[in-house]
Design a protein around this motif. Structure first.
Motif, PDB file in Angstrom:
ATOM      1  N   ALA A  78      65.379 -20.400 100.148  1.00 17.11           N
ATOM      2  CA  ALA A  78      63.938 -20.824 100.265  1.00 17.11           C
ATOM      3  C   ALA A  78      63.271 -19.373  99.983  1.00 17.11           C
ATOM      4  O   ALA A  78      63.490 -18.443 100.535  1.00 17.11           O
ATOM      5  CB  ALA A  78      63.625 -21.619 101.308  1.00 17.11           C
ATOM      6  N   GLY A 128      64.084 -19.427  92.950  1.00 14.35           N
ATOM      7  CA  GLY A 128      64.495 -20.917  93.070  1.00 14.35           C
ATOM      8  C   GLY A 128      66.015 -21.007  92.634  1.00 14.35           C
ATOM      9  O   GLY A 128      66.639 -22.025  93.100  1.00 14.35           O
ATOM     10  N   ARG A 129      66.538 -20.134  91.702  1.00 16.58           N
ATOM     11  CA  ARG A 129      67.719 -20.427  91.011  1.00 16.58           C
ATOM     12  C   ARG A 129      68.818 -19.122  91.740  1.00 16.58           C
ATOM     13  O   ARG A 129      70.193 -19.062  91.397  1.00 16.58           O
ATOM     14  CB  ARG A 129      67.642 -20.069  89.702  1.00 16.58           C
ATOM     15  N   SER A 171      58.624 -18.292  91.718  1.00 19.20           N
ATOM     16  CA  SER A 171      59.032 -19.583  92.018  1.00 19.20           C
ATOM     17  C   SER A 171      60.482 -19.823  91.444  1.00 19.20           C
ATOM     18  O   SER A 171      61.198 -20.348  91.662  1.00 19.20           O
ATOM     19  CB  SER A 171      58.078 -20.575  91.792  1.00 19.20           C
ATOM     20  N   ASP A 172      60.504 -19.760  89.798  1.00 16.98           N
ATOM     21  CA  ASP A 172      61.613 -20.097  89.001  1.00 16.98           C
ATOM     22  C   ASP A 172      63.035 -19.370  89.332  1.00 16.98           C
ATOM     23  O   ASP A 172      63.767 -19.661  89.565  1.00 16.98           O
ATOM     24  CB  ASP A 172      61.178 -19.897  87.513  1.00 16.98           C
ATOM     25  N   ALA A 184      53.546 -18.755  95.098  1.00 18.21           N
ATOM     26  CA  ALA A 184      54.866 -19.197  94.681  1.00 18.21           C
ATOM     27  C   ALA A 184      55.596 -19.711  95.808  1.00 18.21           C
ATOM     28  O   ALA A 184      55.610 -19.316  96.763  1.00 18.21           O
ATOM     29  CB  ALA A 184      55.622 -17.842  94.070  1.00 18.21           C
ATOM     30  N   ARG A 185      56.480 -20.651  95.483  1.00 19.45           N
ATOM     31  CA  ARG A 185      57.141 -21.634  96.517  1.00 19.45           C
ATOM     32  C   ARG A 185      58.280 -22.126  95.850  1.00 19.45           C
ATOM     33  O   ARG A 185      58.584 -22.587  94.764  1.00 19.45           O
ATOM     34  CB  ARG A 185      56.357 -22.770  97.096  1.00 19.45           C
ATOM     35  N   ALA A 186      59.579 -21.680  96.347  1.00 14.34           N
ATOM     36  CA  ALA A 186      60.857 -22.286  96.168  1.00 14.34           C
ATOM     37  C   ALA A 186      61.446 -22.677  97.232  1.00 14.34           C
ATOM     38  O   ALA A 186      62.276 -21.974  97.860  1.00 14.34           O
ATOM     39  CB  ALA A 186      61.841 -21.055  95.366  1.00 14.34           C
ATOM     40  N   ASN A 187      61.299 -23.837  97.919  1.00 17.93           N
ATOM     41  CA  ASN A 187      61.491 -24.222  99.102  1.00 17.93           C
ATOM     42  C   ASN A 187      62.144 -25.754  99.091  1.00 17.93           C
ATOM     43  O   ASN A 187      61.020 -26.538  99.099  1.00 17.93           O
ATOM     44  CB  ASN A 187      60.336 -24.237 100.270  1.00 17.93           C
ATOM     45  N   PRO A 188      63.254 -26.158  99.094  1.00 22.82           N
ATOM     46  CA  PRO A 188      63.628 -27.364  98.786  1.00 22.82           C
ATOM     47  C   PRO A 188      63.483 -28.323  99.925  1.00 22.82           C
ATOM     48  O   PRO A 188      63.323 -29.717  99.517  1.00 22.82           O
ATOM     49  CB  PRO A 188      65.197 -27.225  98.459  1.00 22.82           C
ATOM     50  N   ARG A 244      54.844 -18.013  88.859  1.00 28.08           N
ATOM     51  CA  ARG A 244      55.704 -19.014  88.008  1.00 28.08           C
ATOM     52  C   ARG A 244      57.175 -18.219  88.093  1.00 28.08           C
ATOM     53  O   ARG A 244      57.970 -18.947  88.226  1.00 28.08           O
ATOM     54  CB  ARG A 244      55.009 -19.380  87.070  1.00 28.08           C
ATOM     55  N   GLU A 304      58.722 -18.079  99.775  1.00 28.93           N
ATOM     56  CA  GLU A 304      57.522 -18.454  99.787  1.00 28.93           C
ATOM     57  C   GLU A 304      56.636 -17.189  99.454  1.00 28.93           C
ATOM     58  O   GLU A 304      56.849 -15.885 100.030  1.00 28.93           O
ATOM     59  CB  GLU A 304      56.777 -18.901 100.786  1.00 28.93           C
TER      60      GLU A 304
END
Length: 304
Positions: free
Chosen positions: A201, A194-195, A190-191, A216-220, A187, A203
């Motif tokens: 992006a 993502g910022r 990802s957080d 974890a994923r931060a991929n718009p 988490r 992963e």
């Protein structure tokens, strides 16, 4: 005899031949032998220093600059920029800087700004860049402001380096607080990722019994960064690689530890890919690898 000063001045800087090629007589400046003393002095100063300097003069604010300044123009702006209006050469940022030029031209008061962000397009793509500069008035014989002298240097590398160092420090702190809990660690990744202003992006996958489990994923765009079939080979290589436009790094606590996961990162489009960018992404990977490896070991010990 009066034009000898121009020849001498343009011999002082590597950009001299480019300056001499311009048909100044057909511009608002007129032939160099007729230039106002204020313009002539500014040009001599510009071409006698290695610090980036831009001279603009006249109603159309034509540009003359030295070799130091030319580097800031990038690959695409350099051709034909000498002798052209600054509003044309820097058209994409003119709405941002024209009020500053107007202030100097109307008041004669200098403008000084540090680490000013500008989104430029100088090498074929939009690029986030930062500059420290001072705009000063150039006057004619009567004391009227006729131009602007720009003494500047680019601070993009320093600004981005400070931002990236601060980001990695924040990531490390938050990962440390979550170490021991793999889900909580996911988490955080990802957080925080993502910022990031430098990552588009990200992963993170956990390797368990030779299976990769998304963590974890931060991929718009929600489009996978990697083809799963290529991951096993990447893991066996035990080293970071660039696959297309994606940075991929097998994660391990040390060179002798087993791989515990795989991190895939894609940079934002606002910066040109370079060695410093790759160094940053590798540092992000090393930071995550340390926390993930420790957490996996903790889970194994608890399971036993």
């Amino acid at each position: 005899m009066r034009e000898q000063w121009f020849t001498r001045a343009t011999e002082l800087d590597p950009i001299g031949p480019t300056v001499r090629e311009v048909d100044w007589a057909s511009t608002s400046w007129g032939p160099p032998e007729d230039w106002a003393p204020g313009l002539r002095s500014a040009v001599e100063i510009c071409l006698s220093t290695r610090f980036p300097v831009l001279v603009t003069w006249g109603p159309d604010l034509l540009m003359l600059y030295n070799e130091g300044y030319r580097a800031m123009l990038g690959r695409e702006k350099q051709a034909g920029a000498t002798g052209r209006p600054v509003a044309q050469v820097w058209s994409e940022v003119w709405p941002d800087i024209s009020p500053l030029f107007g202030q100097v031209l109307s008041t004669g008061v200098p403008v000084y700004l540090e680490d000013t962000p500008l989104r430029v397009n100088r090498s074929g793509y939009d690029e986030d860049a930062w500059f420290t500069f001072c705009y000063s008035a150039l006057r004619d014989e009567s004391g009227q402001v006729q131009g602007v002298l720009d003494i500047a240097y680019e601070t993009t590398e320093q600004v981005v380096a400070r931002r990236r160092l601060s980001f990695v420090s924040m990531l490390s702190t938050q990962l440390h607080a979550a170490t021991g809990d793999v889900d909580a660690l996911g988490r955080v990744v990802s957080d925080v990722l993502g910022r990031s202003l430098d990552l588009h992006a990200a992963e993170l996958s956990l390797l368990v019994d030779e299976r990769f489990i998304p963590l974890a994923r931060a991929n718009p765009r929600e489009v996978p960064l990697l083809d799963p079939s290529t991951v096993p080979e990447l893991v066996r290589s035990h080293r970071a690689q660039v696959v297309g436009d994606t940075f991929v790094m097998p994660l391990t606590g040390s060179a002798t530890d087993p791989v515990v996961g795989v991190l895939a990162l894609r940079a934002t489009a606002g910066r040109a890919p370079d060695g410093l960018q790759l160094d940053f992404m590798e540092l992000v990977g090393v930071t995550i690898a340390s926390a993930l490896s420790t957490s996996v070991k903790h889970m194994s010990e608890v399971g036993e």
